[in-house]
Structure formats: structure tokens, C-alpha cells
Write a protein that holds these residues in place. Structure first.
Motif, mmCIF file in Angstrom:
data_model
loop_
_atom_site.group_PDB
_atom_site.id
_atom_site.type_symbol
_atom_site.label_atom_id
_atom_site.label_comp_id
_atom_site.label_asym_id
_atom_site.label_seq_id
_atom_site.Cartn_x
_atom_site.Cartn_y
_atom_site.Cartn_z
ATOM 1 N N ALA A 173 3.434 -3.256 -9.854
ATOM 2 C CA ALA A 173 4.727 -3.676 -9.819
ATOM 3 C C ALA A 173 4.937 -4.972 -9.617
ATOM 4 O O ALA A 173 6.052 -5.588 -9.793
ATOM 5 N N GLY A 174 3.783 -5.797 -9.533
ATOM 6 C CA GLY A 174 3.921 -7.052 -9.421
ATOM 7 C C GLY A 174 4.591 -7.578 -8.194
ATOM 8 O O GLY A 174 5.091 -8.651 -7.978
ATOM 9 N N GLN A 175 4.305 -6.948 -7.074
ATOM 10 C CA GLN A 175 4.939 -7.368 -5.649
ATOM 11 C C GLN A 175 4.026 -6.880 -4.436
ATOM 12 O O GLN A 175 3.532 -5.712 -4.670
ATOM 13 N N PRO A 176 4.299 -7.524 -3.522
ATOM 14 C CA PRO A 176 3.462 -7.035 -2.346
ATOM 15 C C PRO A 176 3.795 -5.635 -1.796
ATOM 16 O O PRO A 176 5.236 -5.402 -1.773
ATOM 17 N N LEU A 177 3.053 -4.871 -1.382
ATOM 18 C CA LEU A 177 3.513 -3.524 -0.796
ATOM 19 C C LEU A 177 3.350 -3.534 0.697
ATOM 20 O O LEU A 177 2.596 -4.392 1.239
ATOM 21 N N ALA A 178 4.335 -2.810 1.237
ATOM 22 C CA ALA A 178 4.256 -2.831 2.829
ATOM 23 C C ALA A 178 3.467 -1.640 3.211
ATOM 24 O O ALA A 178 3.392 -0.689 3.025
ATOM 25 N N ALA A 179 2.627 -2.330 4.225
ATOM 26 C CA ALA A 179 1.559 -1.657 4.776
ATOM 27 C C ALA A 179 2.035 -0.991 6.205
ATOM 28 O O ALA A 179 3.053 -1.640 6.768
ATOM 29 N N THR A 180 1.581 0.086 6.616
ATOM 30 C CA THR A 180 2.010 0.984 7.956
ATOM 31 C C THR A 180 0.675 1.305 8.215
ATOM 32 O O THR A 180 -0.189 1.404 7.752
ATOM 33 N N ALA A 181 1.043 1.697 9.802
ATOM 34 C CA ALA A 181 -0.548 2.416 10.125
ATOM 35 C C ALA A 181 -0.829 3.608 9.534
ATOM 36 O O ALA A 181 -2.238 3.902 9.396
ATOM 37 N N ASP A 182 0.011 4.258 9.088
ATOM 38 C CA ASP A 182 -0.224 5.745 8.321
ATOM 39 C C ASP A 182 -0.875 5.420 6.882
ATOM 40 O O ASP A 182 -1.575 6.354 6.550
ATOM 41 N N ASN A 183 -0.297 4.337 6.286
ATOM 42 C CA ASN A 183 -1.017 4.130 4.861
ATOM 43 C C ASN A 183 -2.002 3.118 4.718
ATOM 44 O O ASN A 183 -2.765 2.658 3.813
ATOM 45 N N PHE A 184 -2.267 2.233 5.834
ATOM 46 C CA PHE A 184 -3.304 0.957 5.779
ATOM 47 C C PHE A 184 -4.707 1.343 5.310
ATOM 48 O O PHE A 184 -5.146 0.668 4.082
ATOM 49 N N ASP A 185 -5.215 2.420 5.727
ATOM 50 C CA ASP A 185 -6.599 2.671 5.277
ATOM 51 C C ASP A 185 -6.793 3.089 3.962
ATOM 52 O O ASP A 185 -7.533 2.664 3.146
ATOM 53 N N ARG B 221 -4.737 -6.435 -5.542
ATOM 54 C CA ARG B 221 -3.702 -5.896 -4.972
ATOM 55 C C ARG B 221 -3.210 -6.806 -3.820
ATOM 56 O O ARG B 221 -3.835 -7.262 -3.007
ATOM 57 N N CYS B 222 -1.942 -6.800 -3.599
ATOM 58 C CA CYS B 222 -1.271 -7.617 -2.511
ATOM 59 C C CYS B 222 -0.548 -6.599 -1.560
ATOM 60 O O CYS B 222 0.421 -5.890 -1.809
ATOM 61 N N VAL B 223 -0.823 -6.703 -0.326
ATOM 62 C CA VAL B 223 -0.098 -5.929 0.822
ATOM 63 C C VAL B 223 0.440 -6.692 1.799
ATOM 64 O O VAL B 223 -0.528 -7.635 2.295
ATOM 65 N N LYS B 224 1.332 -6.301 2.564
ATOM 66 C CA LYS B 224 1.967 -7.139 3.682
ATOM 67 C C LYS B 224 1.866 -6.246 4.888
ATOM 68 O O LYS B 224 2.171 -5.111 4.592
ATOM 69 N N LEU B 225 1.316 -6.691 6.095
ATOM 70 C CA LEU B 225 1.425 -5.856 7.378
ATOM 71 C C LEU B 225 2.275 -6.877 8.076
ATOM 72 O O LEU B 225 2.103 -7.683 8.740
ATOM 73 N N ASP B 226 3.519 -6.068 8.843
ATOM 74 C CA ASP B 226 4.163 -6.662 9.822
ATOM 75 C C ASP B 226 3.422 -6.407 11.341
ATOM 76 O O ASP B 226 3.337 -5.372 11.615
ATOM 77 N N THR B 227 2.971 -7.257 11.838
ATOM 78 C CA THR B 227 2.173 -7.141 12.979
ATOM 79 C C THR B 227 2.955 -6.694 14.181
ATOM 80 O O THR B 227 2.521 -6.045 15.240
ATOM 81 N N GLU B 228 4.347 -6.810 14.058
ATOM 82 C CA GLU B 228 5.150 -6.477 15.347
ATOM 83 C C GLU B 228 5.508 -5.035 15.045
ATOM 84 O O GLU B 228 5.645 -4.482 16.224
ATOM 85 N N ALA B 229 5.881 -4.728 13.900
ATOM 86 C CA ALA B 229 6.048 -3.170 13.655
ATOM 87 C C ALA B 229 4.779 -2.585 13.652
ATOM 88 O O ALA B 229 4.811 -1.158 14.066
ATOM 89 N N GLN B 230 3.740 -2.964 13.393
ATOM 90 C CA GLN B 230 2.400 -2.216 13.245
ATOM 91 C C GLN B 230 1.253 -2.870 14.348
ATOM 92 O O GLN B 230 0.203 -2.971 13.804
ATOM 93 N N PRO B 231 1.532 -2.807 15.397
ATOM 94 C CA PRO B 231 0.692 -3.557 16.474
ATOM 95 C C PRO B 231 -1.026 -2.982 16.396
ATOM 96 O O PRO B 231 -1.785 -3.568 16.732
ATOM 97 N N GLN B 232 -0.795 -1.582 16.249
ATOM 98 C CA GLN B 232 -2.078 -0.893 16.240
ATOM 99 C C GLN B 232 -3.137 -1.354 15.265
ATOM 100 O O GLN B 232 -4.243 -1.595 15.512
ATOM 101 N N VAL B 233 -2.685 -1.708 14.055
ATOM 102 C CA VAL B 233 -3.425 -2.168 12.970
ATOM 103 C C VAL B 233 -3.623 -3.689 13.227
ATOM 104 O O VAL B 233 -4.925 -3.829 13.166
ATOM 105 N N ALA B 234 -2.810 -4.239 13.646
ATOM 106 C CA ALA B 234 -3.118 -5.815 14.248
ATOM 107 C C ALA B 234 -4.184 -5.757 15.313
ATOM 108 O O ALA B 234 -5.152 -6.625 15.162
ATOM 109 N N SER B 235 -3.936 -5.044 16.129
ATOM 110 C CA SER B 235 -4.953 -5.000 17.016
ATOM 111 C C SER B 235 -6.452 -4.641 16.795
ATOM 112 O O SER B 235 -7.418 -4.964 17.086
ATOM 113 N N ARG B 236 -6.430 -3.564 15.715
ATOM 114 C CA ARG B 236 -7.629 -3.026 15.369
ATOM 115 C C ARG B 236 -8.311 -4.310 14.699
ATOM 116 O O ARG B 236 -9.669 -4.150 14.681
#
Length: 145
Positions: A37-49, A89-104
């Protein structure tokens, strides 16, 4: 024929496609939307891996909405997604909304960029980089992979 596996930005399903079709605007086999789609995708703890497990390189921007440098960097990251897909591919992860991934990944300063391929971390860089520096860093990381 060489194939790659990558994710659909709309439904999140994995798709396998021949590498020679990457530039032909392929569609998802499940939802029929454009895979790139030519835009960054939003990552969550559920879809990050699943997102970083792509055969294509995946650049993740770890950011937060309150971060001034993150906000300044966002338009450049969006432009990068438009210019580099389907090569990257470009992905954005909001560290405030997904602290478990940021911590990992021990994210201590933002923005932090991490480059993955098939779930393996290829490189990491901190700070809101100018476009030229970012592209140079990306090229060096991809050549080493």
C-alpha cells in the motif's frame, strides 16, 4: 522460481508470491487488496512477530505520540514506505500502546529504528535521521545481510 512470504497490510495474512511479481502490484490471496500500500503498517503485540517474519526486510519505527522528534520523523518514514515498497516493508510500533514489545527490544530512546528479515534483527539506529543518512544506513545494513 523463487518465492517470498510477506504479509498483507490490510488483513494481516501471510502471502507467498514469486519474486518476479513483486513489481506487478500483487494482491492478497485472501482479501484481494493490494499487498503493498506504500504506507507504514501499525504493529501490535499480536501481529509484531508475524510482521517482522517477512522474507522482505522490515524497517520498524519505535515511536510515541508525545515525542517531538518522532512526530518530525513521521513524514519521512511515510515517504520511505512509498518509495521503497516492495523492496522493503515499513512498520510503526507505538511504544506507549505496546510496551511489552518495546520492553522485549530494550527500547530506551525514541525514535529507534530496527531492521529485520525473517524475524532476525539486522541493524538498529536511534534518532530522527535525515533522509540521506537513513538511506545510507539502510543500504549498508541490507548489503551485509
Amino acid at each position: 522460481m523463487t518465492t517470498i512470504t510477506t504479509f498483507c497490510g490490510h488483513c494481516g495474512r501471510l502471502n507467498r508470491l514469486p519474486t518476479d511479481r513483486l513489481s506487478q502490484q500483487p494482491r492478497c490471496g485472501h482479501c484481494q487488496q493490494m499487498l503493498f500500500a506504500g504506507q507504514p503498517l501499525a504493529a501490535t503485540a499480536d501481529n509484531f512477530d508475524r510482521l517482522i517474519g517477512s522474507d522482505l526486510p522490515v524497517l520498524v519505527d519505535f515511536w510515541a505520540s508525545w515525542c517531538g522528534p518522532c512526530q518530525q520523523f513521521a513524514p519521512l518514514f511515510e515517504a520511505l514506505a512509498r518509495e521503497q515498497e516492495p523492496r522493503l516493508r515499513c512498520v510503526k510500533l507505538d511504544t506507549e500502546a505496546q510496551p511489552q514489545v518495546a520492553s522485549r527490544y530494550a527500547i530506551r530512546s525514541i525514535p529507534t529504528l530496527m531492521l529485520f528479515r525473517q524475524g532476525k534483527l539486522l541493524g538498529q539506529m536511534q534518532g530522527a535521521l535525515p533522509k540521506g543518512v537513513l538511506l545510507q544506513w539502510l543500504e549498508s545494513q541490507l548489503q551485509q545481510a
